[in-house]
Motif scaffolding. Structure first.
Motif, PDB file in Angstrom:
ATOM      1  N   GLY A 161       0.755  -1.237   0.000  1.00  0.00           N
ATOM      2  CA  GLY A 161       0.000   0.000   0.000  1.00  0.00           C
ATOM      3  C   GLY A 161       0.794   1.300   0.000  1.00  0.00           C
ATOM      4  O   GLY A 161       0.209   2.375   0.047  1.00  0.00           O
ATOM      5  N   TYR A 162       2.115   1.233  -0.092  1.00  0.00           N
ATOM      6  CA  TYR A 162       2.917   2.457  -0.028  1.00  0.00           C
ATOM      7  C   TYR A 162       2.649   3.391  -1.209  1.00  0.00           C
ATOM      8  O   TYR A 162       2.528   4.607  -1.029  1.00  0.00           O
ATOM      9  CB  TYR A 162       4.411   2.118   0.069  1.00  0.00           C
ATOM     10  N   THR A 163       2.559   2.851  -2.410  1.00  0.00           N
ATOM     11  CA  THR A 163       2.316   3.692  -3.582  1.00  0.00           C
ATOM     12  C   THR A 163       0.931   4.315  -3.509  1.00  0.00           C
ATOM     13  O   THR A 163       0.772   5.527  -3.702  1.00  0.00           O
ATOM     14  CB  THR A 163       2.459   2.864  -4.875  1.00  0.00           C
ATOM     15  N   LEU A 164      -0.083   3.516  -3.216  1.00  0.00           N
ATOM     16  CA  LEU A 164      -1.434   4.056  -3.128  1.00  0.00           C
ATOM     17  C   LEU A 164      -1.568   5.078  -2.006  1.00  0.00           C
ATOM     18  O   LEU A 164      -2.284   6.068  -2.145  1.00  0.00           O
ATOM     19  CB  LEU A 164      -2.449   2.924  -2.963  1.00  0.00           C
ATOM     20  N   GLN A 165      -0.875   4.865  -0.911  1.00  0.00           N
ATOM     21  CA  GLN A 165      -0.907   5.848   0.171  1.00  0.00           C
ATOM     22  C   GLN A 165      -0.332   7.184  -0.305  1.00  0.00           C
ATOM     23  O   GLN A 165      -0.898   8.245  -0.040  1.00  0.00           O
ATOM     24  CB  GLN A 165      -0.116   5.359   1.387  1.00  0.00           C
ATOM     25  N   GLY A 166       0.778   7.137  -1.034  1.00  0.00           N
ATOM     26  CA  GLY A 166       1.391   8.357  -1.542  1.00  0.00           C
ATOM     27  C   GLY A 166       0.495   9.082  -2.528  1.00  0.00           C
ATOM     28  O   GLY A 166       0.347  10.309  -2.465  1.00  0.00           O
ATOM     29  N   ARG A 172      -2.811   8.787  -2.796  1.00  0.00           N
ATOM     30  CA  ARG A 172      -3.997   9.269  -2.080  1.00  0.00           C
ATOM     31  C   ARG A 172      -3.680  10.547  -1.310  1.00  0.00           C
ATOM     32  O   ARG A 172      -4.436  11.526  -1.357  1.00  0.00           O
ATOM     33  CB  ARG A 172      -4.524   8.200  -1.128  1.00  0.00           C
ATOM     34  N   THR A 173      -2.544  10.573  -0.616  1.00  0.00           N
ATOM     35  CA  THR A 173      -2.142  11.768   0.128  1.00  0.00           C
ATOM     36  C   THR A 173      -1.986  12.949  -0.815  1.00  0.00           C
ATOM     37  O   THR A 173      -2.456  14.056  -0.518  1.00  0.00           O
ATOM     38  CB  THR A 173      -0.822  11.503   0.888  1.00  0.00           C
ATOM     39  N   TRP A 174      -1.361  12.750  -1.961  1.00  0.00           N
ATOM     40  CA  TRP A 174      -1.189  13.826  -2.935  1.00  0.00           C
ATOM     41  C   TRP A 174      -2.539  14.354  -3.403  1.00  0.00           C
ATOM     42  O   TRP A 174      -2.739  15.567  -3.500  1.00  0.00           O
ATOM     43  CB  TRP A 174      -0.353  13.343  -4.118  1.00  0.00           C
ATOM     44  N   CYS A 175      -3.478  13.443  -3.699  1.00  0.00           N
ATOM     45  CA  CYS A 175      -4.811  13.860  -4.151  1.00  0.00           C
ATOM     46  C   CYS A 175      -5.505  14.722  -3.094  1.00  0.00           C
ATOM     47  O   CYS A 175      -6.108  15.750  -3.411  1.00  0.00           O
ATOM     48  CB  CYS A 175      -5.671  12.649  -4.474  1.00  0.00           C
ATOM     49  N   LEU A 176      -5.406  14.312  -1.846  1.00  0.00           N
ATOM     50  CA  LEU A 176      -6.020  15.092  -0.761  1.00  0.00           C
ATOM     51  C   LEU A 176      -5.343  16.453  -0.617  1.00  0.00           C
ATOM     52  O   LEU A 176      -6.013  17.462  -0.387  1.00  0.00           O
ATOM     53  CB  LEU A 176      -5.971  14.307   0.544  1.00  0.00           C
ATOM     54  N   GLU A 177      -4.023  16.486  -0.778  1.00  0.00           N
ATOM     55  CA  GLU A 177      -3.299  17.762  -0.708  1.00  0.00           C
ATOM     56  C   GLU A 177      -3.719  18.700  -1.846  1.00  0.00           C
ATOM     57  O   GLU A 177      -3.644  19.916  -1.706  1.00  0.00           O
ATOM     58  CB  GLU A 177      -1.788  17.527  -0.777  1.00  0.00           C
ATOM     59  N   GLN A 178      -4.171  18.136  -2.963  1.00  0.00           N
ATOM     60  CA  GLN A 178      -4.628  18.937  -4.097  1.00  0.00           C
ATOM     61  C   GLN A 178      -6.071  19.395  -3.937  1.00  0.00           C
ATOM     62  O   GLN A 178      -6.613  20.064  -4.810  1.00  0.00           O
ATOM     63  CB  GLN A 178      -4.479  18.147  -5.402  1.00  0.00           C
TER      64      GLN A 178
END
Length: 96
Positions: free
Chosen positions: A25-30, A32-38
């Motif tokens: 899940g490391y890639t998906l976590q990254g 997802r976090t980027w999407c939320l930051e956007q």
């Protein structure tokens, strides 16, 4: 490293991340976090396959999942082995 970031603004949008496999899940976590930051208001995960093991990040799960796989190296149906066998029309697991 991003090869291509979304050109459309994610602000105020609901996002669905679609992946071939959810392993740790490391890639998906990254992503997802980027999407939320956007500014995305909601980010969900759809995975064609989900590996069955206890090494995954606890906060990264598939909201929508296809099939559960054993904890073995798998290939085919879009998943590759050293950039080969991606087009095999089924999912196979390497021998242990």
């Amino acid at each position: 490293v991003w090869k291509h970031k979304p050109a459309t603004s994610l602000f105020g949008r609901r996002v669905l991340l679609v992946d071939d496999i959810l392993d740790e899940g490391y890639t998906l976590q990254g992503v997802r976090t980027w999407c939320l930051e956007q500014g995305a208001t909601d980010v969900r995960i759809a995975a064609m396959t989900v590996k069955k093991h206890d090494r995954g990040l606890p906060d990264v799960t598939a909201d929508y999942a296809g099939i559960e796989l054993p904890d073995r190296y798998v290939f085919g149906f879009g998943m590759d082995v050293n950039e080969t066998l991606r087009c095999v029309p089924a999912i196979y697991a390497m021998k242990e």
